[in-house]
Motif scaffolding. Sequence first.
Motif, short mmCIF file in Angstrom:
data_model
loop_
_atom_site.label_atom_id
_atom_site.label_comp_id
_atom_site.label_asym_id
_atom_site.label_seq_id
_atom_site.Cartn_x
_atom_site.Cartn_y
_atom_site.Cartn_z
N VAL A 1 48.67 52.60 35.63
CA VAL A 1 49.35 51.70 36.57
C VAL A 1 48.84 50.28 36.39
O VAL A 1 49.63 49.33 36.36
CB VAL A 1 49.16 52.19 38.03
CG1 VAL A 1 49.68 51.16 39.01
CG2 VAL A 1 49.84 53.53 38.24
N MET A 2 47.53 50.13 36.25
CA MET A 2 46.95 48.79 36.08
C MET A 2 47.44 48.15 34.79
O MET A 2 47.76 46.95 34.77
CB MET A 2 45.41 48.86 36.09
CG MET A 2 44.83 49.25 37.43
SD MET A 2 45.30 48.14 38.77
CE MET A 2 44.55 46.64 38.22
N LEU A 3 47.52 48.91 33.72
CA LEU A 3 48.03 48.37 32.46
C LEU A 3 49.47 47.92 32.59
O LEU A 3 49.86 46.85 32.11
CB LEU A 3 47.90 49.40 31.34
CG LEU A 3 46.50 49.64 30.79
CD1 LEU A 3 46.49 50.83 29.84
CD2 LEU A 3 45.99 48.39 30.10
N TRP A 4 50.28 48.72 33.30
CA TRP A 4 51.68 48.37 33.49
C TRP A 4 51.80 47.09 34.33
O TRP A 4 52.55 46.18 33.99
CB TRP A 4 52.43 49.53 34.16
CG TRP A 4 53.86 49.22 34.41
CD1 TRP A 4 54.87 49.19 33.50
CD2 TRP A 4 54.45 48.89 35.66
NE1 TRP A 4 56.05 48.86 34.12
CE2 TRP A 4 55.82 48.67 35.45
CE3 TRP A 4 53.95 48.75 36.96
CZ2 TRP A 4 56.69 48.32 36.46
CZ3 TRP A 4 54.82 48.42 37.98
CH2 TRP A 4 56.17 48.19 37.73
N LEU A 5 51.03 47.02 35.41
CA LEU A 5 51.07 45.83 36.28
C LEU A 5 50.59 44.59 35.53
O LEU A 5 51.16 43.51 35.66
CB LEU A 5 50.22 46.05 37.53
CG LEU A 5 50.80 47.02 38.55
CD1 LEU A 5 49.77 47.33 39.63
CD2 LEU A 5 52.07 46.47 39.16
N THR A 6 49.55 44.74 34.72
CA THR A 6 49.04 43.62 33.95
C THR A 6 50.09 43.14 32.95
O THR A 6 50.25 41.93 32.73
CB THR A 6 47.75 44.02 33.20
OG1 THR A 6 46.78 44.45 34.17
CG2 THR A 6 47.18 42.88 32.39
N GLY A 7 50.83 44.06 32.39
CA GLY A 7 51.90 43.71 31.46
C GLY A 7 53.00 42.89 32.10
O GLY A 7 53.68 42.10 31.45
N LEU A 8 53.18 43.03 33.40
CA LEU A 8 54.20 42.26 34.11
C LEU A 8 53.84 40.78 34.18
O LEU A 8 54.73 39.93 34.31
CB LEU A 8 54.40 42.81 35.53
CG LEU A 8 55.06 44.18 35.65
CD1 LEU A 8 55.12 44.61 37.10
CD2 LEU A 8 56.45 44.16 35.05
#
Length: 87
Positions: free
Chosen positions: A77-84
């Motif tokens: 989830v953190m990786l996905w949010l950081t990608g945003l």
Amino acid sequence: MSMQNTLRALSDPIRREILDMLKTGRLSAGEISENFPVSGAAVSKHLSVLKDADLIRDTREGKFIFYELNTSVLEEVMLWLTGLKGE
């Protein structure tokens, strides 16, 4: 595990507080329940939602169930949010 289930699980403040409590280590269902002004059944439902989203794991030891964080899902989830952020 779907991102939709994960985000739905994270949308509730009680569930986020449960995750915050578990960051210090595993806790029994009873230990978690004592921290909330809701019924044990309500806390059990919150734990079930977190488990279905694969955010926590449970282990039965005798008559007790202990819960702990599943950090691999939180990392995703953190990786996905950081990608945003796009950085």
